[in-house]
Design an enzyme around this catalytic site. Structure first.
Site, mmCIF file in Angstrom:
data_model
loop_
_atom_site.group_PDB
_atom_site.id
_atom_site.type_symbol
_atom_site.label_atom_id
_atom_site.label_comp_id
_atom_site.label_asym_id
_atom_site.label_seq_id
_atom_site.Cartn_x
_atom_site.Cartn_y
_atom_site.Cartn_z
ATOM 1 N N TRP A 145 0.855 -1.189 0.000
ATOM 2 C CA TRP A 145 0.000 0.000 0.000
ATOM 3 C C TRP A 145 0.894 1.243 0.000
ATOM 4 O O TRP A 145 1.844 1.333 0.793
ATOM 5 C CB TRP A 145 -0.882 -0.035 1.252
ATOM 6 N N ASP A 171 -0.435 -5.738 9.293
ATOM 7 C CA ASP A 171 -1.467 -4.741 9.010
ATOM 8 C C ASP A 171 -2.770 -5.492 8.719
ATOM 9 O O ASP A 171 -2.841 -6.266 7.758
ATOM 10 C CB ASP A 171 -1.033 -3.904 7.793
ATOM 11 N N ALA A 211 -6.367 -4.515 7.892
ATOM 12 C CA ALA A 211 -7.312 -3.434 7.587
ATOM 13 C C ALA A 211 -8.616 -3.964 6.996
ATOM 14 O O ALA A 211 -9.537 -3.178 6.771
ATOM 15 C CB ALA A 211 -6.662 -2.446 6.621
ATOM 16 N N LYS A 236 -12.957 -0.169 7.168
ATOM 17 C CA LYS A 236 -13.674 -0.920 6.128
ATOM 18 C C LYS A 236 -14.718 -1.854 6.725
ATOM 19 O O LYS A 236 -15.839 -1.899 6.254
ATOM 20 C CB LYS A 236 -12.695 -1.723 5.280
HETATM 21 C C1 LMR Z 1 -6.855 2.543 -0.122
HETATM 22 O O1 LMR Z 1 -5.865 1.825 -0.190
HETATM 23 O O2 LMR Z 1 -7.428 3.019 -1.117
HETATM 24 C C2 LMR Z 1 -7.458 2.842 1.222
HETATM 25 O O3 LMR Z 1 -6.764 2.184 2.210
HETATM 26 C C3 LMR Z 1 -7.661 4.286 1.470
HETATM 27 C C4 LMR Z 1 -6.385 5.056 1.621
HETATM 28 O O4 LMR Z 1 -6.302 5.827 2.585
HETATM 29 O O5 LMR Z 1 -5.472 4.942 0.797
#
Ligand code: LMR
Length: 400
Positions: A130, A211, A213, A246
């Site tokens: 991410w 992590d 999420a 989420k």
């Molecule tokens: C994403 O990956 O789109 C979400 O986790 C929102 C973000 O804050 O990036």
């Protein structure tokens, strides 16, 4: 002083939200930011959240400070949600939890805790990971490195390459893992792979920073935490950053928590860690916002509310599964020469389409379909009714 600052490019994910908003084509599709949407394209407030919120508002008598560690009932409920409601892990006080402003806040708390314990520690993140992991973890001065993770040829995890890379790391290295629903690839470790990874982490004395999420949006609440629980049951230490954005749909309330698993409960264990975490929180934001955590505590603290939330979450997960299947079918029809079957096999909100940044640009500019340049799509942003348009747009953009 400020006049010397450089103008920065927009955030790769959040910048897309603004571009999408200013597009007035009725066919536009937002597959950028990872938020769940229903068939009407809305991100509704979950009914269990609404009900809990009403109760909280009626019962609340003060807005005075909570505490740097946040709401104790929330922390305890989250500890059990992540580690399991029963069993040795849940009952042991080796694991302490601290409320944080969202999963991002939890990741930063964890990074700061690592730095306090070992300023020279290196955190290894998956390739890819991410985008926001990078500033969140390295922003406090920690060194960040990479390990191989995704295999575009199979749409799965490049497990052998990953294990080879981890095997070579110095002991004490911190490994950032995604509990489930890997962001951005949707490719998760399977049961036997988690077990092999555990063996390696024990042998090489590596510290997992996990992590989580998307608990409940992959295969189920317990299923999505299986790998994490396996590691926590056997390793002396672990850090877990949990988000409620989420699975409770509480995005803007900013609620999550950091769980730290310690070697022992006393002395230099959970007690000391807790004092460090509360000091770090105090120095960063003093105290986390209350409202979201109060909602989660209210839901998880009542069997009826919890069951209602659980069944809504099951519905969201089932819908993502249907969208994945329908998207794979539609793309197989419009793009018979390409293989998109990984979309159906993967889990959670995200998958890579595996198309070039140039095709991504054409999709946005000519077809009003928005995704990040690496071709990550938020499958939960599709609707059954616009999947045919989406699949036709991908085919047209690929043909050009
Ligand atoms: C994403 O990956 O789109 C979400 O986790 C929102 C973000 O804050 O990036």
């Amino acid at each position: 002083m400020l006049e010397h600052l450089d103008r920065l490019p927009p955030d790769p994910i959040l910048g897309l939200m603004a571009a999408y908003r200013s597009d007035d084509d009725p066919r536009k599709i937002d597959l950028g930011v990872g938020v769940y949407r229903d068939e009407q394209g809305n991100t509704p407030i979950m009914q269990a959240v609404r009900d809990a919120e009403r109760t909280i508002l009626e019962r609340q008598t003060t807005k005075t400070y909570v505490a740097p560690a946040g709401n104790p009932a929330f922390n305890e409920a989250m500890r059990r949600l992540a580690l399991g409601a029963q069993g040795a892990l849940a009952e042991s006080d080796r694991a302490c939890a601290v409320q944080a402003p969202g999963g991002c806040g939890a990741l930063r708390l964890g990074a700061e805790l690592i730095r306090a314990a070992n300023p020279n520690a290196t955190v290894y993140v998956s390739t890819p990971t991410w985008a926001n992991h990078v500033p969140l973890l390295s922003g406090c001065g920690l060194k960040l490195e990479r390990y191989p993770y995704y295999d575009p040829a199979t749409g799965g995890v490049a497990f052998e390459a990953m294990m080879r890379a981890l095997e070579a790391l110095p002991s004490g290295s911190v490994i950032l893992l995604h509990a489930s629903c890997h962001n951005p690839t949707g490719a998760d470790l399977q049961g036997a792979q988690w077990r092999e990874l555990l063996g390696l982490m024990q042998r090489r004395a590596l510290l997992p920073f996990i992590d989580m999420a998307y608990q409940g949006l992959g295969d189920g609440l317990d299923e999505d935490a299986e790998g994490l629980r396996l590691l926590c049951a056997a390793l002396p230490e672990a850090l877990i950053a949990v988000s409620c954005s989420k699975n409770f749909g509480l995005y803007r309330e900013r609620v999550g928590c950091l769980i730290a698993l310690n070697q022992s409960a006393a002395g230099a264990g959970a007690g000391a860690t807790l004092t460090q975490l509360t000091r770090i929180a105090r120095g960063l934001y003093s105290m986390p916002p209350d409202h979201g955590a109060a909602i989660v505590a209210e839901i998880l603290g009542s069997d009826t509310r919890r069951a209602a939330w659980h069944s809504e979450l099951d519905g969201m997960r089932a819908r993502i599964g249907q969208l994945r299947a329908a998207t794979t079918r539609a793309l197989a029809e419009t793009c018979p020469d390409e293989d998109f079957s990984h979309i159906q096999r993967q889990r959670g909100m995200f998958s890579y389409l595996g198309i070039s940044p140039e095709v991504v640009r054409r999709l946005r500019e000519q077809h009003h379909v928005y995704m990040t340049a690496d071709s990550r799509v938020n499958v939960a942003g599709l609707r059954m009714q616009n999947i045919p348009y989406f699949a036709a747009a991908v085919a047209a953009a690929l043909r050009q």
